[in-house]
Design an enzyme around this catalytic site. Structure first.
Site, PDB file in Angstrom:
ATOM      1  N   GLU A   1       0.816  -1.210   0.000  1.00 40.14           N
ATOM      2  CA  GLU A   1       0.000   0.000   0.000  1.00 40.14           C
ATOM      3  C   GLU A   1       0.851   1.262   0.000  1.00 40.14           C
ATOM      4  O   GLU A   1       0.513   2.248  -0.648  1.00 40.14           O
ATOM      5  CB  GLU A   1      -0.904   0.001   1.235  1.00 40.14           C
ATOM      6  CG  GLU A   1      -1.878   1.153   1.253  1.00 40.14           C
ATOM      7  CD  GLU A   1      -2.803   1.076   2.456  1.00 40.14           C
ATOM      8  OE1 GLU A   1      -3.802   1.793   2.456  1.00 40.14           O
ATOM      9  OE2 GLU A   1      -2.515   0.306   3.388  1.00 40.14           O
ATOM     10  N   ASP A   2       1.965   1.241   0.734  1.00 38.68           N
ATOM     11  CA  ASP A   2       2.715   2.480   0.991  1.00 38.68           C
ATOM     12  C   ASP A   2       4.061   2.564   0.294  1.00 38.68           C
ATOM     13  O   ASP A   2       4.753   3.570   0.427  1.00 38.68           O
ATOM     14  CB  ASP A   2       2.949   2.637   2.501  1.00 38.68           C
ATOM     15  CG  ASP A   2       1.640   2.751   3.259  1.00 38.68           C
ATOM     16  OD1 ASP A   2       0.669   3.245   2.662  1.00 38.68           O
ATOM     17  OD2 ASP A   2       1.585   2.346   4.431  1.00 38.68           O
TER      18      ASP A   2
END
Length: 731
Positions: A100-101
């Protein structure tokens, strides 16, 4: 990324780095290795490799507290290592925010650590919140996705719970608003999930941290009171413990005896729910006896019952009948020597481990647990039910509400006719049981037999009862069922079936209405050329003919307009033929009163079977039925295109609303006499209101339910016979 942290993405994607084996490890990684000492050396090497990749991927990212971001996923992995989870789960925990990051991809993770780890990381990854209308919907959809991932691999929820636990431990860096929101979500969703999966250690800490964040002053006061217990109580606890230990030793029962201390959250909830003072809640001594085998559990029970007399009806055998989350133990409450109850739990070492760790105990993912009663098997069964439920719900928020219903901590245990045990939420009814057995049985239910006695479907169940459902193929769910079912599966199934029945009724009524309009143009739906019908459906964006017919019944499209378009008649003369034609009796659409969602009865005149009626086509509501003598009919005649010729079918079923205006002597007991007369006529009273009242007379309006005009006449006759009644008429 978790909602508890913010981070700055690195500018360039890192390559998967190598690990310098000679480089000193940070303290937080050493703590993880210490907790994961049960792994082999090659497995620990994989952990260090995962840390190196995660640290490089999260380089430049920090938590709100200012610490490097990588400390969070490593701490999550340590929580899981303390539970004894396998190496794949620990690696996935370290990398759970990378997809996600960071620029790391599913493919790169799969290539380095295997597809299983990549799937676990993907399952934990939350959705991008920008695509939702609000935070609440985003959280609900994220939760829905997480449950679907859980269905594939239960370890997803273990990582998610550990992630939430570490976030709760480090909640201080958040704003007051964020702390309250996260704490509430933890207490409403994550702590109950941990309990449902039998993970009591994690559940207890989540509850305590959530309580501290939500109500810091209440938590501090209760915690201080626990620490400063009176000396007399501490001495009493020691005396009881010594007496029990001595008795167990005399029987040569190898055991471990520990006193149980209540948590601030359990004290607070008990005070709140049972309206008790702190002293009343704390005035209970709790002990746990851990022995080697199941026979030893029952021997130990005999010992403690010989030491102190048991309280009647307070013994529970969760060994013979385990809880839904796999929990097993004997529970008993004794008369204590100091006038206080003594709560004792007796279980084996394995049961104690499962009680504390739940599905994480004796992790055996490859082999599927240790039998049909294992915590893992029960968890899989529960999650499978949730997955089936989510397919039928209309929105993520509705699904989340259904899950909350299923997370009740208390269960009712009942038996099927074959002797199988089913666990249901607290306050479940016979209808909840029917849907728990099978959706089709629930949909066709008409009554139930509880321990051989015939009872209504709304009857609440108690543990130990034997339930048998009476079904009929012609039976169908009713909207009233939603008022008393409590389980998420029953609620979802009933709503889905009602929508389907409403759609079927709408299609059937729309077909009759369109046929009437086409008959006026001397044709029928069967004679409309297929290409013309298909072109009309495409033009008005209807996927199927059924969608058009349902739209007509619901008043969203006029049947006359559709008929004109399908026959390509000239709108002038042909339209006048439709509008001006006086319907003959045989042209009427006959209704039974059971049409769901497409026929409603006007509150202004409350039509009953036997009344002369007409229908008014209303957008979104379908046909609204009025009596022909209704004062509002004059206005409806101004829109003849919306006028629908309807009548009553020979077979009419159901109860219909009616109203009576009754004048009575204003004296004590008069109202009760009228209510009794209405009840004797087998009519239900929905509402009573005073229209006028003075010292001598009162005028009341009774809203009642009857089957038809004859039934209403019978009610009026019975009421008229009363001496206290001065006059009665249909309102």
């Amino acid at each position: 990324m978790s909602s508890v942290e913010t981070a700055v993405s690195p500018s360039a994607p890192p390559a998967l780095p190598g690990f310098a084996g000679d480089a000193p490890l940070p303290d937080y990684v050493r703590e993880l290795e210490l907790a994961a000492a049960y792994l082999t050396e090659p497995q620990r090497e994989s952990l260090r490799r995962a840390w190196a990749i995660g640290a490089a991927a999260h380089a430049g990212q920090t938590r709100k507290s200012g610490e490097p971001y990588i400390t969070h996923p490593v701490a999550v992995a340590k929580v899981l290592a303390d539970q004894g989870l396998d190496v794949e789960t620990l690696i996935a925990a370290i990398l759970h925010d990378t997809l996600e990051d960071t620029p790391l991809t599913h493919e790169s993770l799969a290539a380095e650590f295997g597809e299983t780890v990549a799937e676990l990381v993907d399952g934990v990854t939350k959705l991008d919140k920008l695509q939702f209308r609000d935070r609440q919907e985003a959280a609900a959809e994220s939760f829905r996705k997480m449950l679907l991932a859980m269905a594939r691999d239960l370890r997803v929820i273990l990582i998610k719970l550990a992630d939430r636990l570490h976030n709760m431990r480090t909640l201080g860096a958040q704003s007051a608003e964020a702390r309250e929101r996260i704490a509430l979500e933890t207490l409403e969703i994550y702590a109950p999930i941990a309990q449902r999966l039998g993970m009591n250690l994690i559940k207890a800490e989540l509850q305590d941290l959530g309580f501290r964040a939500l109500h810091p002053w209440r938590h501090a006061v209760i915690e201080k009171r626990i620490r400063t217990q009176p000396v007399v109580r501490r001495e009493s606890l020691v005396q009881i413990e010594a007496n029990l230990a001595q008795r167990l030793a005399k029987e040569k029962l190898p055991h471990k005896l520990v006193s149980r201390v209540k948590s601030p959250w359990s004290i607070y909830t008990k005070m709140h729910a049972e309206h008790k003072s702190f002293t009343q809640v704390m005035d209970v001594f709790g002990f746990r006896v851990v022995v080697r085998s199941v026979p030893d559990c029952y021997r130990a029970l005999g010992v403690v019952h010989a030491a102190y007399k048991p309280l009647d009806a307070r013994f529970r055998d969760f060994i013979a009948i385990p809880k839904a989350n796999g929990y097993q133990s004997l529970h008993t409450v004794l008369f204590g020597p100091y006038g206080s109850p003594v709560e004792v739990q007796i279980r084996t070492e394995e049961m104690d481990l499962i009680a504390e760790r739940g599905i994480a105990a004796h992790w055996s993912y490859k082999h599927g647990g240790d039998g049909p009663n294992s915590a893992q098997t029960r968890a899989h069964s529960w999650i499978s039910g949730l997955v089936e439920s989510q397919r039928s719900t209309g929105s993520s928020l509705e699904f989340l509400e259904n899950v909350k219903v299923d997370l009740f901590p208390d269960e009712v245990y009942v038996f099927t006719p074959k002797g199988d045990i089913l666990s249901l939420p607290r306050n479940s009814t016979a209808l909840d049981f029917a849907y728990a057995v099978h959706t089709d049985i629930g949909n066709q239910s008409v009554a139930a037999r509880v321990d051989g006695k015939l009872v209504p479907l709304r009857t609440k169940l108690a543990s130990g009862q034997r339930i048998d459902i009476v079904t009929a193929k012609s039976s169908a769910p009713k909207p009233q069922w939603l008022e008393f079912v409590v389980s998420g599966k029953a609620r979802t199934s009933i709503r889905q079936q009602l929508k389907q029945l409403e759609h079927e009724d709408a299609v059937q009524l729309g077909h009759r209405m369109l046929d009437r309009a086409l008959e006026t143009l001397e044709t029928s739906l069967e004679r409309v050329p297929a290409p013309r019908l298909d072109a009309y459906l495409v033009e008005h964006r209807y996927p199927r003919l059924e969608a058009l017919l349902a739209d007509i019944a619901l008043g969203n499209r006029m049947p006359q307009q559709a008929a004109l378009a399908l026959t390509r008649a000239a709108p002038g003369k042909a339209a006048r033929r439709i509008v001006e034609r006086v319907p003959l009796p045989e042209d009427k659409i006959l209704i039974t009163g059971a049409e769901r969602g497409v026929i409603s009865f006007a509150n202004c005149c409350l039509p009953l079977p036997g009344d002369e009626i007409m229908g008014y086509h209303t957008a979104g509501k379908g046909i609204v039925v009025h009596r022909l003598d209704c004062p509002n009919v004059a206005d409806y005649r101004k829109s003849p295109d919306r006028w629908v010729a309807i009548g009553w079918d020979r077979q009419v079923s159901g109860d219909f609303g009616a109203a009576l205006r009754i004048e009575i002597d204003n004296r004590p007991g008069a109202l009760a006499q009228v209510a009794a007369a209405i009840a004797e006529a087998e009519s239900n009273i929905d509402r009573v209101e005073y229209i006028d009242r003075d010292a001598n007379m009162a005028v009341l309006r009774f809203s009642i339910e009857v089957t038809d005009r004859r039934h209403l006449a019978d009610v009026i006759r019975r009421v008229r016979r009363l001496n206290v009644v001065l006059g009665v008429q249909r309102a």
